[in-house]
Design an enzyme around this catalytic site. Sequence first.
Site, short mmCIF file in Angstrom:
data_model
loop_
_atom_site.label_atom_id
_atom_site.label_comp_id
_atom_site.label_asym_id
_atom_site.label_seq_id
_atom_site.Cartn_x
_atom_site.Cartn_y
_atom_site.Cartn_z
N THR A 195 31.42 -36.68 -25.98
CA THR A 195 29.97 -36.50 -25.83
C THR A 195 29.23 -37.81 -26.10
O THR A 195 28.19 -38.08 -25.50
CB THR A 195 29.42 -35.39 -26.76
OG1 THR A 195 29.76 -35.70 -28.10
CG2 THR A 195 29.98 -34.02 -26.39
N PHE A 233 31.83 -28.41 -23.65
CA PHE A 233 31.86 -27.16 -22.89
C PHE A 233 30.94 -26.11 -23.51
O PHE A 233 30.19 -25.43 -22.83
CB PHE A 233 33.31 -26.67 -22.87
CG PHE A 233 33.63 -25.71 -21.79
CD1 PHE A 233 33.51 -26.07 -20.46
CD2 PHE A 233 34.07 -24.43 -22.09
CE1 PHE A 233 33.82 -25.17 -19.45
CE2 PHE A 233 34.38 -23.53 -21.09
CZ PHE A 233 34.26 -23.91 -19.77
N ILE A 259 31.40 -37.76 -34.45
CA ILE A 259 32.64 -38.52 -34.25
C ILE A 259 32.45 -40.01 -34.60
O ILE A 259 33.26 -40.59 -35.33
CB ILE A 259 33.08 -38.42 -32.76
CG1 ILE A 259 33.42 -36.98 -32.38
CG2 ILE A 259 34.21 -39.40 -32.44
CD1 ILE A 259 34.75 -36.49 -32.83
N CYS A 298 53.09 -32.57 2.34
CA CYS A 298 53.77 -31.30 2.65
C CYS A 298 52.85 -30.24 3.26
O CYS A 298 53.31 -29.13 3.56
CB CYS A 298 54.43 -30.73 1.38
SG CYS A 298 53.25 -29.94 0.26
N ILE A 318 39.80 -34.03 -19.81
CA ILE A 318 40.26 -34.27 -18.45
C ILE A 318 39.62 -35.54 -17.88
O ILE A 318 39.71 -35.80 -16.70
CB ILE A 318 39.91 -33.06 -17.55
CG1 ILE A 318 38.40 -32.79 -17.62
CG2 ILE A 318 40.69 -31.82 -17.98
CD1 ILE A 318 37.90 -31.79 -16.58
N SER A 321 36.88 -30.66 -31.29
CA SER A 321 37.31 -29.44 -30.58
C SER A 321 36.84 -28.22 -31.34
O SER A 321 36.94 -28.16 -32.57
CB SER A 321 38.84 -29.40 -30.45
OG SER A 321 39.23 -28.16 -29.87
N HIS A 345 45.39 -30.10 -20.49
CA HIS A 345 44.54 -29.42 -19.50
C HIS A 345 44.40 -30.24 -18.22
O HIS A 345 43.50 -30.01 -17.42
CB HIS A 345 43.17 -29.09 -20.09
CG HIS A 345 43.25 -28.05 -21.18
ND1 HIS A 345 42.23 -27.80 -22.06
CD2 HIS A 345 44.24 -27.18 -21.52
CE1 HIS A 345 42.60 -26.83 -22.90
NE2 HIS A 345 43.81 -26.45 -22.60
N CYS A 390 47.60 -31.37 1.86
CA CYS A 390 48.46 -32.44 1.34
C CYS A 390 49.08 -33.21 2.50
O CYS A 390 49.66 -32.61 3.42
CB CYS A 390 49.54 -31.83 0.45
SG CYS A 390 50.74 -33.05 -0.14
P1 NAD Z 1 34.40 -27.33 -26.80
O1 NAD Z 1 33.20 -27.65 -25.97
O2 NAD Z 1 34.83 -25.92 -26.95
O3 NAD Z 1 34.18 -27.89 -28.29
C1 NAD Z 1 33.70 -29.18 -28.50
C2 NAD Z 1 33.34 -29.27 -29.98
O4 NAD Z 1 32.97 -30.60 -30.25
C3 NAD Z 1 32.18 -28.37 -30.37
O5 NAD Z 1 32.54 -27.61 -31.50
C4 NAD Z 1 31.05 -29.37 -30.69
O6 NAD Z 1 30.23 -28.94 -31.75
C5 NAD Z 1 31.82 -30.60 -31.08
N1 NAD Z 1 31.15 -31.87 -30.80
C6 NAD Z 1 30.46 -32.22 -29.69
N2 NAD Z 1 30.05 -33.49 -29.77
C7 NAD Z 1 30.47 -33.95 -31.00
C8 NAD Z 1 30.34 -35.18 -31.67
N3 NAD Z 1 29.71 -36.22 -31.12
N4 NAD Z 1 30.87 -35.30 -32.91
C9 NAD Z 1 31.52 -34.25 -33.48
N5 NAD Z 1 31.67 -33.06 -32.89
C10 NAD Z 1 31.16 -32.92 -31.64
O7 NAD Z 1 35.55 -28.26 -26.26
P2 NAD Z 1 37.12 -28.10 -26.36
O8 NAD Z 1 37.49 -27.59 -27.71
O9 NAD Z 1 37.68 -29.39 -25.88
O10 NAD Z 1 37.46 -26.99 -25.28
C11 NAD Z 1 36.77 -26.92 -24.06
C12 NAD Z 1 37.58 -27.07 -22.78
O11 NAD Z 1 36.75 -27.69 -21.81
C13 NAD Z 1 38.77 -27.95 -22.90
O12 NAD Z 1 39.80 -27.26 -22.32
C14 NAD Z 1 38.49 -29.20 -22.08
O13 NAD Z 1 39.56 -29.43 -21.19
C15 NAD Z 1 37.31 -28.85 -21.20
N6 NAD Z 1 36.27 -29.91 -21.15
C16 NAD Z 1 36.63 -31.24 -21.08
C17 NAD Z 1 35.64 -32.22 -21.06
C18 NAD Z 1 36.06 -33.66 -21.00
O14 NAD Z 1 37.12 -33.98 -20.47
N7 NAD Z 1 35.26 -34.59 -21.53
C19 NAD Z 1 34.30 -31.86 -21.10
C20 NAD Z 1 33.97 -30.50 -21.16
C21 NAD Z 1 34.97 -29.53 -21.17
#
Ligand code: NAD
Length: 255
Positions: free
Chosen positions: A28, A35, A238, A157, A103, A195, A121, A154
């Site tokens: 983020t 998500f 973070i 194939c 991702i 997460s 994922h 593809c």
């Molecule tokens: P999630 O959205 O469920 O959880 C993210 C967590 O991070 C939340 O609890 C939130 O409060 C916390 N958070 C957000 N920004 C933060 C920061 N700056 N500092 C500390 N905490 C912070 O995400 P998840 O657990 O990864 O699961 C969601 C699914 O969505 C995954 O499977 C993922 O593949 C996918 N996804 C991926 C991306 C990406 O690749 N960047 C983005 C969105 C969703």
Amino acid sequence: MKAAPSGLLDAIAGARRIVAFTGAGMSTESGVPDFRTPGSPWMANKPIPFEAFVSNAAARREAWRRKFTMDDLYRGAEPSDGHRALVTLHRAGRLAGLITQNIDGLHQAAGLPPDEVIEIHGNGTYAACLECRHRHELGPIRAHFEAHGHAPACTACGGLVKSATISFGQRMPAEAMARAVALAKACDLFLVAGSSLVVYPAAELPVLARQSGARLVIINREPTPLDPLADHVWQGEIGPIFRQIAAGGGEYREN
Ligand code: NAD
């Protein structure tokens, strides 16, 4: 800045085989929304399940339309201090592995060797054939989609091509999961960052690490269901805490 508890920083400094497990919260600060935080653009539409993608041409068109819309929104995303701190731990020889639910490819962009990033994922920066797994780059797919209203088959194939991410209802990548399980069982500290720990089976990995004797550290802005199991929980952003983790080159420190 909120000072991190010294116990958490000491635990990380004194670990020799750290396995990091990252979620959408890690990105983020790079400008990619997570998500589940309310208002997320990922939640604007009901996800298209894998089965619908495979069986229905209209669902495939919609999946590609959404994919290219999201790509345009986050094209300029750069690694954050969190991504960079994990590279610092890797260079200090203390990161035994990195498992990510993300991702976006930002761990690799920060400098982690691609074969050391376990993407349970998948990866949204390229596509793959669902039949033969041949890799396809997104540029030509997009050009074809814009010209014809559908993605090409593809070239190797003739199979269906899909973004190389794991959709709802799609089987988890077996090799990546096996590597993630092995790492969780063999680390001395399992470091969760950004997460919500509500997505399964990914959220089983911290439990497995804890059961195998590792310390569990959870860094997340909000509580997670696994906090009661953790040795150290940091509820905050973070960036500030990872800057402290990386201070001094991320070297091992006896404590
Ligand atoms: P999630 O959205 O469920 O959880 C993210 C967590 O991070 C939340 O609890 C939130 O409060 C916390 N958070 C957000 N920004 C933060 C920061 N700056 N500092 C500390 N905490 C912070 O995400 P998840 O657990 O990864 O699961 C969601 C699914 O969505 C995954 O499977 C993922 O593949 C996918 N996804 C991926 C991306 C990406 O690749 N960047 C983005 C969105 C969703």
